[in-house]
Design an enzyme around this catalytic site. Structure first.
Site, PDB file in Angstrom:
ATOM      1  N   SER A   4     -24.356   3.628  -8.836  1.00  0.00           N
ATOM      2  CA  SER A   4     -24.472   4.389 -10.084  1.00  0.00           C
ATOM      3  C   SER A   4     -25.410   3.642 -11.018  1.00  0.00           C
ATOM      4  O   SER A   4     -25.647   2.443 -10.852  1.00  0.00           O
ATOM      5  CB  SER A   4     -23.099   4.620 -10.720  1.00  0.00           C
ATOM      6  N   GLU A   6     -26.828   3.146 -15.153  1.00  0.00           N
ATOM      7  CA  GLU A   6     -26.574   3.339 -16.591  1.00  0.00           C
ATOM      8  C   GLU A   6     -27.894   3.437 -17.363  1.00  0.00           C
ATOM      9  O   GLU A   6     -28.783   2.607 -17.203  1.00  0.00           O
ATOM     10  CB  GLU A   6     -25.756   2.162 -17.120  1.00  0.00           C
ATOM     11  N   ARG A  96     -13.786   1.237 -26.307  1.00  0.00           N
ATOM     12  CA  ARG A  96     -13.528   1.003 -27.722  1.00  0.00           C
ATOM     13  C   ARG A  96     -14.840   0.959 -28.483  1.00  0.00           C
ATOM     14  O   ARG A  96     -14.996   1.563 -29.526  1.00  0.00           O
ATOM     15  CB  ARG A  96     -12.777  -0.315 -27.924  1.00  0.00           C
ATOM     16  N   ASP A  98     -18.061  -1.540 -30.263  1.00  0.00           N
ATOM     17  CA  ASP A  98     -18.076  -2.597 -31.286  1.00  0.00           C
ATOM     18  C   ASP A  98     -18.618  -1.991 -32.559  1.00  0.00           C
ATOM     19  O   ASP A  98     -19.637  -1.301 -32.532  1.00  0.00           O
ATOM     20  CB  ASP A  98     -18.995  -3.750 -30.850  1.00  0.00           C
ATOM     21  N   LYS A 154      -4.698  -0.197 -19.973  1.00  0.00           N
ATOM     22  CA  LYS A 154      -5.727   0.838 -20.121  1.00  0.00           C
ATOM     23  C   LYS A 154      -5.756   1.739 -18.878  1.00  0.00           C
ATOM     24  O   LYS A 154      -5.909   2.939 -18.984  1.00  0.00           O
ATOM     25  CB  LYS A 154      -7.047   0.068 -20.298  1.00  0.00           C
ATOM     26  N   PHE A 205     -28.695 -10.976 -24.624  1.00  0.00           N
ATOM     27  CA  PHE A 205     -27.621 -10.035 -24.250  1.00  0.00           C
ATOM     28  C   PHE A 205     -26.371 -10.802 -23.830  1.00  0.00           C
ATOM     29  O   PHE A 205     -25.267 -10.464 -24.192  1.00  0.00           O
ATOM     30  CB  PHE A 205     -28.034  -9.218 -23.027  1.00  0.00           C
ATOM     31  N   HIS A 255     -22.881  -0.750  -9.952  1.00  0.00           N
ATOM     32  CA  HIS A 255     -23.331   0.025 -11.120  1.00  0.00           C
ATOM     33  C   HIS A 255     -24.457  -0.771 -11.786  1.00  0.00           C
ATOM     34  O   HIS A 255     -24.229  -1.885 -12.257  1.00  0.00           O
ATOM     35  CB  HIS A 255     -22.148   0.205 -12.089  1.00  0.00           C
TER      36      HIS A 255
HETATM   37  P1  FAD Z   1     -10.753  -2.645 -25.192  1.00  0.00           P
HETATM   38  O1  FAD Z   1     -10.297  -2.343 -23.815  1.00  0.00           O
HETATM   39  O2  FAD Z   1     -10.047  -1.993 -26.322  1.00  0.00           O
HETATM   40  O3  FAD Z   1     -10.724  -4.242 -25.366  1.00  0.00           O
HETATM   41  C1  FAD Z   1     -11.311  -4.874 -26.481  1.00  0.00           C
HETATM   42  C2  FAD Z   1     -10.575  -6.187 -26.807  1.00  0.00           C
HETATM   43  O4  FAD Z   1      -9.259  -5.905 -27.306  1.00  0.00           O
HETATM   44  C3  FAD Z   1     -10.348  -7.118 -25.621  1.00  0.00           C
HETATM   45  O5  FAD Z   1     -10.463  -8.428 -26.103  1.00  0.00           O
HETATM   46  C4  FAD Z   1      -8.916  -6.837 -25.158  1.00  0.00           C
HETATM   47  O6  FAD Z   1      -8.319  -7.997 -24.584  1.00  0.00           O
HETATM   48  C5  FAD Z   1      -8.241  -6.456 -26.470  1.00  0.00           C
HETATM   49  N1  FAD Z   1      -7.271  -5.347 -26.302  1.00  0.00           N
HETATM   50  C6  FAD Z   1      -7.370  -4.273 -25.483  1.00  0.00           C
HETATM   51  N2  FAD Z   1      -6.326  -3.445 -25.655  1.00  0.00           N
HETATM   52  C7  FAD Z   1      -5.541  -3.994 -26.613  1.00  0.00           C
HETATM   53  C8  FAD Z   1      -4.318  -3.601 -27.248  1.00  0.00           C
HETATM   54  N3  FAD Z   1      -3.712  -2.471 -26.905  1.00  0.00           N
HETATM   55  N4  FAD Z   1      -3.810  -4.416 -28.208  1.00  0.00           N
HETATM   56  C9  FAD Z   1      -4.434  -5.564 -28.566  1.00  0.00           C
HETATM   57  N5  FAD Z   1      -5.585  -5.994 -27.991  1.00  0.00           N
HETATM   58  C10 FAD Z   1      -6.143  -5.221 -27.036  1.00  0.00           C
HETATM   59  N6  FAD Z   1     -20.280  -0.313 -26.108  1.00  0.00           N
HETATM   60  C11 FAD Z   1     -20.752   0.750 -26.811  1.00  0.00           C
HETATM   61  O7  FAD Z   1     -20.728   0.723 -28.042  1.00  0.00           O
HETATM   62  N7  FAD Z   1     -21.282   1.838 -26.193  1.00  0.00           N
HETATM   63  C12 FAD Z   1     -21.302   1.953 -24.846  1.00  0.00           C
HETATM   64  O8  FAD Z   1     -21.771   2.962 -24.314  1.00  0.00           O
HETATM   65  C13 FAD Z   1     -20.791   0.867 -24.055  1.00  0.00           C
HETATM   66  N8  FAD Z   1     -20.754   0.932 -22.715  1.00  0.00           N
HETATM   67  C14 FAD Z   1     -20.167  -0.068 -21.995  1.00  0.00           C
HETATM   68  C15 FAD Z   1     -20.038   0.063 -20.610  1.00  0.00           C
HETATM   69  C16 FAD Z   1     -19.424  -0.933 -19.854  1.00  0.00           C
HETATM   70  C17 FAD Z   1     -19.277  -0.743 -18.353  1.00  0.00           C
HETATM   71  C18 FAD Z   1     -18.962  -2.120 -20.490  1.00  0.00           C
HETATM   72  C19 FAD Z   1     -18.350  -3.229 -19.667  1.00  0.00           C
HETATM   73  C20 FAD Z   1     -19.087  -2.267 -21.867  1.00  0.00           C
HETATM   74  C21 FAD Z   1     -19.677  -1.248 -22.636  1.00  0.00           C
HETATM   75  N9  FAD Z   1     -19.766  -1.315 -24.028  1.00  0.00           N
HETATM   76  C22 FAD Z   1     -20.286  -0.262 -24.746  1.00  0.00           C
HETATM   77  C23 FAD Z   1     -19.319  -2.512 -24.738  1.00  0.00           C
HETATM   78  C24 FAD Z   1     -17.850  -2.375 -25.196  1.00  0.00           C
HETATM   79  O9  FAD Z   1     -17.720  -1.325 -26.104  1.00  0.00           O
HETATM   80  C25 FAD Z   1     -17.463  -3.695 -25.858  1.00  0.00           C
HETATM   81  O10 FAD Z   1     -17.368  -4.703 -24.890  1.00  0.00           O
HETATM   82  C26 FAD Z   1     -16.200  -3.632 -26.727  1.00  0.00           C
HETATM   83  O11 FAD Z   1     -16.105  -4.883 -27.436  1.00  0.00           O
HETATM   84  C27 FAD Z   1     -14.908  -3.482 -25.949  1.00  0.00           C
HETATM   85  O12 FAD Z   1     -14.740  -2.231 -25.458  1.00  0.00           O
HETATM   86  P2  FAD Z   1     -13.516  -1.934 -24.437  1.00  0.00           P
HETATM   87  O13 FAD Z   1     -13.528  -0.489 -24.181  1.00  0.00           O
HETATM   88  O14 FAD Z   1     -13.573  -2.851 -23.301  1.00  0.00           O
HETATM   89  O15 FAD Z   1     -12.302  -2.321 -25.401  1.00  0.00           O
END
Ligand code: FAD
Length: 275
Positions: A4, A6, A96, A98, A154, A205, A255
């Site tokens: 895949s 991106e 989530r 940033d 998750k 990065f 990916h």
């Molecule tokens: P989460 O899973 O919410 O985790 C974030 C942090 O919070 C971690 O430290 C985790 O340990 C902690 N955590 C998780 N769940 C909980 C909970 N319930 N309670 C307390 N703490 C918790 N960013 C963008 O803005 N746009 C994109 O399109 C994008 N694409 C991405 C694609 C991939 C494959 C990856 C790996 C990253 C991508 N990112 C993108 C970056 C990502 O948004 C960031 O890394 C962000 O900081 C975390 O997102 P997450 O979904 O992993 O968050």
């Protein structure tokens, strides 16, 4: 094994034309199972993401929009889900995100597990949901153990599979997958692969997202200075060898973070006999 790709949404019409050509080239050579399109947190790239997703979907290929929930309200997310569903999109990457600097509020979602739950609540099994995984630990994680626990949470909220942050140390990936399996979760966790084409960009990065560039790779890249041919050729060797190791261990897919360029992906996949 699935491949895949991106993309990020281009900012200009030239960039958009280039992206369509990149996709055509990748499609003719490696036929990826799906393309994903990033989404800037707080909706900062929303128009570009939607346009790119629509264009790829129109051409008959599977496309998975990313959806980062931070800074968005439930109503905004509901509207996006409806938009993608009406288009006929069946896959998405739930994140989530940033908060961009200067954008103060998290909004109604705090973590990706809440978004996954919400998507399932609103659309049942319509979408195949991917989530993000961090073999080298998310930069804000309280501890590696907690990071794995939250990853598992998750998935239990309804994710079907995961894509990792890129890494160059395959042991971190193998350990992460083992730890997740020990917790009774067995979804496909696809390694995210970053082709190396530029030294400064890669180091920038990696610092930002918490991916470690091994010292020997970093020093070699720096020693090439402006010699981009040597950087690309060395980068191709490093990334090919990483993918070989991963493929030998039976990963479910690769990916590629292609940064909207076909060539670096095609060089590596050719070395792997995947073209
Ligand atoms: P989460 O899973 O919410 O985790 C974030 C942090 O919070 C971690 O430290 C985790 O340990 C902690 N955590 C998780 N769940 C909980 C909970 N319930 N309670 C307390 N703490 C918790 N960013 C963008 O803005 N746009 C994109 O399109 C994008 N694409 C991405 C694609 C991939 C494959 C990856 C790996 C990253 C991508 N990112 C993108 C970056 C990502 O948004 C960031 O890394 C962000 O900081 C975390 O997102 P997450 O979904 O992993 O968050």
């Amino acid at each position: 094994m699935e491949l895949s790709i991106e993309f990020f949404p281009p900012k200009t019409s030239d960039g958009f034309e280039k992206l369509l050509k990149t996709r055509e080239l990748l499609n003719s050579q490696i036929r990826p199972s799906f393309y994903s399109v990033t989404y800037g947190a707080g909706g900062s790239t929303q128009a570009g993401t939607l346009q790119t997703v629509k264009e790829i979907h129109k051409s008959g290929q599977v496309v998975a929009p990313h959806l980062s929930c931070v800074g968005n309200s439930r109503d905004q997310v509901r509207e996006l889900l409806r938009y993608f569903r009406d288009l006929g999109i069946r896959r998405m990457v739930a994140l989530r995100g940033d908060l961009p600097s200067g954008m103060g509020q998290y909004g109604e979602f705090h973590h990706a597990n809440e978004l996954v739950e919400f998507i399932r609540l609103e659309t049942a099994d319509w979408f195949h949901i991917e989530v993000a995984a961090y073999p080298e630990v998310h930069p804000q994680a309280k501890s590696p153990e907690k990071d794995v626990e939250f990853f598992v949470q998750k998935v239990q909220a309804g994710a079907n599979s995961a894509i990792t942050q890129y890494f160059f140390n395959s042991d971190s990936y193998f350990r992460f997958v083992d730890e997740v399996k020990k917790k009774g979760v067995d979804v496909p966790i696809v390694p995210g692969i970053m082709p190396i084409t530029s030294s400064a960009q890669l180091l920038r990065f990696s610092d930002a997202c918490g991916s470690e560039v091994p010292r020997w790779v970093r020093l070699r890249l720096q020693s090439y200075g402006d010699d981009t041919a040597s950087i690309k050729s060395f980068g191709e060797e490093v990334v090919t060898s990483l993918c070989e190791k991963l493929m030998t261990s039976g990963v479910p897919g690769l990916h590629f973070y292609c940064l909207n360029q076909a060539e670096p992906v095609l060089r590596v996949t050719k070395n792997l006999n995947l073209v």
